[in-house]
Design an enzyme around this catalytic site. Structure first.
Site, PDB file in Angstrom:
ATOM      1  N   SER A  71      24.914  29.954  25.870  1.00 48.68           N
ATOM      2  CA  SER A  71      25.060  28.772  25.007  1.00 48.68           C
ATOM      3  C   SER A  71      25.432  27.340  25.490  1.00 48.68           C
ATOM      4  O   SER A  71      25.981  27.535  26.864  1.00 48.68           O
ATOM      5  CB  SER A  71      26.387  29.182  23.986  1.00 48.68           C
ATOM      6  OG  SER A  71      25.957  30.557  23.333  1.00 48.68           O
TER       7      SER A  71
ATOM      8  N   ASP B 192      35.250  38.963  33.166  1.00 48.45           N
ATOM      9  CA  ASP B 192      35.234  40.200  33.241  1.00 48.45           C
ATOM     10  C   ASP B 192      36.428  41.029  32.442  1.00 48.45           C
ATOM     11  O   ASP B 192      37.261  41.017  33.106  1.00 48.45           O
ATOM     12  CB  ASP B 192      35.207  40.932  35.029  1.00 48.45           C
ATOM     13  CG  ASP B 192      35.030  42.072  35.013  1.00 48.45           C
ATOM     14  OD1 ASP B 192      34.700  42.725  34.264  1.00 48.45           O
ATOM     15  OD2 ASP B 192      35.242  42.787  36.162  1.00 48.45           O
TER      16      ASP B 192
ATOM     17  N   ASP C 154      35.724  46.910  32.611  1.00 50.98           N
ATOM     18  CA  ASP C 154      35.862  47.575  33.559  1.00 50.98           C
ATOM     19  C   ASP C 154      35.836  49.308  33.525  1.00 50.98           C
ATOM     20  O   ASP C 154      36.095  49.717  32.643  1.00 50.98           O
ATOM     21  CB  ASP C 154      37.065  47.520  34.469  1.00 50.98           C
ATOM     22  CG  ASP C 154      37.406  45.975  35.023  1.00 50.98           C
ATOM     23  OD1 ASP C 154      36.052  45.630  35.177  1.00 50.98           O
ATOM     24  OD2 ASP C 154      38.326  45.610  35.113  1.00 50.98           O
TER      25      ASP C 154
END
Lengths: 120, 812
Positions: free
Chosen positions: B277, B349, B352
């Site tokens: 975006s 991140d 995990d």
């Protein structure tokens, strides 16, 4: 003609309030109650139910400018023609109505032979 | 004989009736479906059939609500309290989009098989195993515990239910009739499921396993070289050198080095590079009006009905306009008369995988922190249309679900088996409160207060106010990690590898009123290496962000139209960087005639991905095939037997530009020694041949829009219900990120000032009904790169030439 009119009016009114399959018992009952030959019963049922669907589908299709039915015609697939969907609806419902009327007529004939010879 | 005839005819008649009333596999029940008395014809809206005035009596409303509809069919809702406001939002959204919002919650909850049968059983198992419902339940509890969001969510649900209860089967949206099922009551958890589905879309994938495999095969030095922690070309969101206004916490210590055991069960679905975006805002010093201007275009999959729904929500304390996600209350991206805001995905991140050590094959206990800890078993009950129900047991650790606990083919092969997943979408946060407060924000303080309860999916919240503040916060819940924690699969036995806390929300990256006079984001790195915390090692590639910054830096006297033109910018920086190098690689020896023409065409090309240009069709094929030839023998599944990912575009480009003797260039599957020149020639030949096969000799048929073919498909991919082959330029890695199936799902530009003015469009229409004239009426404006001025009413009675319809919703 009488049987056609009875089926046409009865089924149109009933389908407005009840599920579409009400046409099966109605066409059966009408053909059972109004004696005629099997072939004429089938035609009356076919036209009586099919005409109702045809007219209403034409109405919706025109008001909607064919927008939705032409999409359905690509999905089915019927080449994108909204009128093909109108015809399909009319023929399918006509078959249901015709078969039901035929069954009604033959059932009556099985119970008792027709009192008078079918009018020519 | 007569009896036999009669019975046969009766049986045939009943059988035909039954067949036409029953769904047969994917075939709809034709009798029900085609009936003009109750079937799909009832959804064929008359072209001018929208009522301009009517009063609806709805059970549950507290006071009358006024609704005006503008010529694009956007409802402008004026309520007298919050309860009625969100009730009306729910009611009116459902009126236009009921099937869509219900369908997406079925996907997220793993309940598609209920509707379509066993074909979607694996999809259902996957979403349940990913724990979307597990996360949605936690968030729903948190949102219902807060009195404000409880009102918002429950009255929104009540509004939807008021609409559902008003329907008889003949009124059901088209798709219910086609798929032959019925709407069910709405509950607050469904709104939460929608947000979790968005979180899955934007943050639900992971490279952990594929990088662990690369580490296992090539060792740390190669991985450090080919998968570096920060790219060579980058232009971060928070400019390098932005002073910190906080004292950072210490990160947890990095545990002794750990190499994940390799697994043969891995991912092939990379996050789509165009699920990105853009947003940007300029301050008053740069604008012609002296007030900030803000723009946003979230890139998502292009579907009909549209992902977004426009609405204006007004009640005491709030008057906001913008787009909502059908099924979730409040405005997600929008503006009021003081502020505007928008979002892009952060790509931190936040997911995990942990390698587990089970006590035995029964997998009832796992080793962690020196103890055997119990595995929690959750039985998922899946209803399958036309078949008996299924039961599926999902195992949970303290990290989160073990997505696949035995050797089977995962729905998304990036998912390692027998590993536990830790993901922020499983944490309880109150995202609805963040949007509720943003809708009511008057200034920068309100905006930062709103961001504090936001968790997932993390977004770059851009902001501008009529007090002449501009700002951007990459915001959400970020785990406090040691550097590179979660770049590879983590050790699930050692608590040093657990997530040990959160970056304090006030210390998320941010910048307010920077000296350069603008703020922007395009999914690139949140901040430079001077930001004290680790968020991720890889983000969206830098090209879009850099192009935006380059153009914004040069702009003066900015108008809304300047930002509209920037949103549709078609320059590809990757082509600009790489084409000269690629052309020079094939120079020297004579080329076959067809390739020589292609070469000449490319030499004249200006790197713009316009719809009519031929250069992009060739360059895209040439470049991608060159990259494939470069890495396939070293990282491809066929050549290595391992699921690995290839290095990023930035790293690949550096190799192509500066490392002509790199060991990676030779194709180790062949005895010959390949050079960059060989690879470039072979891939140019590939590009020429495939375009010639497809479109004939080089000519106008090779145009980019033709080769790319942007399609907007119906959400259930029904043929005839989407729009195919749009004549649009742009593409992956370009500001105008319109690729084959993804693109700007909403383009908005807001000019703040004494009288806010805003413009927007999305590729679809307000109505979700394919039988409505408002189903796709905005697509042509969108394709042309134009925006429509958005109608922002100050009062329910305001006269406006584009607003005719006036409805009243009143209490029973």
């Amino acid at each position: 003609m009488r049987l056609f009119l009875v089926i046409f009016v009865l089924c149109a009114v009933a389908q407005y309030f009840l599920p579409w399959w009400i046409v099966t018992p109605l066409a059966f009952a009408a053909a059972f109650g109004l004696p005629t030959s099997g072939g004429r019963a089938f035609m009356a049922g076919f036209n009586g139910v099919g005409m109702g669907w045809f007219m209403l589908a034409v109405w919706f299709n025109v008001k909607n400018e064919g927008l939705l039915a032409s999409r359905v015609a690509q999905l089915l697939p019927l080449g994108g023609s909204s009128w093909a969907v109108v015809i399909l609806a009319a023929v399918l419902s006509g078959l249901v109505g015709g078969l039901a009327a035929l069954a009604g007529s033959w059932t009556r004939q099985a119970l008792a032979p027709p009192p008078v010879a079918p009018a020519r | 004989m007569k009896w036999i005839k009669a019975l046969l005819a009766t049986a045939l008649s009943l059988a035909l009736t039954w067949v036409l009333n029953t769904k047969q596999g994917d075939i709809p029940p034709f009798g029900k479906f085609l009936s003009p008395f109750q079937g799909f014809w009832r959804n064929a809206e008359p072209a001018n059939g929208f009522p301009v005035a009517q009063t609806l009596t709805l059970p549950g409303l507290q006071q009358p609500v006024q609704v005006r509809f503008d010529d694009k069919h956007v409802p402008h809702i004026f309520a007298q309290n919050d309860h009625d406001l969100y009730f009306a939002q729910g009611y009116l959204t459902a009126q236009d989009r009921l099937w869509q919002m219900d369908f997406v919650t079925h996907v997220a909850a793993g309940r598609l098989s209920e509707i379509v049968g066993p074909a979607r059983l694996e999809t259902d198992r996957f979403f349940r195993r990913m724990g979307l419902k597990f996360g949605a339940e936690k968030s729903t509890a948190a949102m219902l515990a807060d009195p404000t969001t409880r009102t918002v969510l429950t009255s929104y649900s009540d509004g939807i239910n008021a609409y559902i209860q008003s329907l008889s089967p003949r009124d059901y949206p088209f798709e219910y009739k086609l798929l032959d099922y019925a709407p069910e009551p709405w509950e607050p958890i469904k709104s939460s499921l929608l947000l979790k589905y968005m979180a899955f879309d934007l943050s639900g994938r992971s490279d952990d396993l594929r990088l662990s495999n690369a580490l296992g095969k090539y060792g740390p030095a190669v991985v450090q070289d080919l998968f570096p922690d920060y790219p060579q070309r980058e232009d971060p969101i928070v400019p390098v050198g932005t002073p910190l206004d906080f004292k950072p916490l210490p990160a947890p210590p990095t545990p002794p080095s750990f190499t994940a055991a390799m697994s043969n069960k891995v991912a092939q679905n990379e996050p789509d590079p165009e699920l990105g975006s853009n947003n940007f805002a300029v301050d008053g010093k740069k604008s012609a009006s002296g007030f900030p201007i803000l723009a946003n275009d979230p890139h998502l999959q292009l579907n009909l009905p549209s992902i977004w729904y426009q609405v204006q929500l007004s009640a005491p304390g709030v008057n906001v306009y913008g787009v909502t996600i059908p099924g979730a209350p409040t405005v997600i991206i929008g503006f009021n008369d003081q502020v505007a805001w928008g979002v892009t995905n952060v790509a931190a991140d936040v997911l995990d995988f942990y390698q587990l050590k089970f006590k035995d094959a029964s997998q009832r206990e796992y080793w962690h922190d020196g103890h055997w800890k119990p595995v929690r078993r959750v039985v998922e009950h899946i209803v399958v249309r036309g078949q008996p129900d299924r039961y599926d047991t999902v195992l949970y650790t303290h990290h989160g679900p073990i997505v696949y606990d035995k050797d089977e083919k995962p729905f998304m092969t990036q998912t390692p088996t027998r590993h536990a997943m830790r993901w922020t979408a499983h944490d309880a946060d109150n995202e609805v409160l963040a949007f509720y407060k943003l809708n009511r924000a008057r200034n920068y303080q309100d905006y930062t207060a709103a961001l504090s309860t936001y968790g997932s999916p993390a977004q770059n919240f851009i902001f501008a106010s009529s007090q002449n503040d501009i700002a951007i916060w990459p915001n959400g819940r970020f785990p406090l990690k040691w550097r590179n924690q979660g770049k590879f699969i983590l050790d699930g036995t050692d608590p040093a590898y657990d997530w040990q806390g959160w970056i304090p929300q006030q210390q998320n990256p941010h910048v307010k009123n920077p000296a350069r006079g603008f703020v922007s984001s395009a999914n690139q790195f949140s901040a430079g290496p001077d930001y004290p915390y680790y968020l991720n090692w890889q983000y969206g590639s830098y090209e879009r962000g850099h192009r935006i910054n380059e153009r914004l830096a040069r702009m003066t006297r900015v108008t809304p139209d300047s930002l509209r033109l920037l949103q549709t910018d078609n320059l590809n920086l990757n082509a600009q960087l790489m084409l000269p190098r690629m052309l020079s690689l094939v120079q020297g020896q004579p080329l076959p005639a067809a390739q020589q023409k292609v070469y000449d065409e490319l030499s004249r090309w200006n790197y713009f991905y316009e719809a009519d240009a031929i250069g992009p069709s060739i360059f895209e094929l040439w470049y991608s095939n060159l990259v494939k030839r470069l890495w396939d023998d070293d990282f491809g599944l066929q050549a290595t037997g391992l699921e690995m990912r290839a290095p990023s575009r930035d790293r690949t480009n550096t190799l192509l530009l500066q490392e002509p003797t790199s060991r990676w260039i030779d194709d180790r599957r062949t005895p010959a020694k390949e050079t960059l020149e060989t690879l470039a020639r072979l891939s140019l030949q590939f590009a020429t041949d495939s375009l010639t096969r497809k479109f004939g000799a080089l000519g106008p048929e090779w145009r980019w829009a033709h080769q790319k073919s942007t399609d907007i498909l119906h959400l259930a991919q029904l043929p005839g219900f989407g729009r195919l082959d749009l004549n649009v330029g742009g593409g992956a890695g370009i500001v105008n990120a319109t690729s084959e199936r993804n693109g700007p799902s909403w383009r908005m530009v807001v000019a703040l000032g004494p009288q806010v003015k805003a413009y927007g469009v999305y590729p679809g229409g307000q109505s979700g009904n394919p039988g409505s004239a408002y189903y796709e009426n905005l697509i042509d404006t969108w394709s042309a790169g134009q925006l429509t001025e958005l109608v922002f009413l100050r009062s329910p009675d305001e006269k406006h030439p584009r607003v005719q319809a006036a409805w009243t919703l009143q209490q029973k």
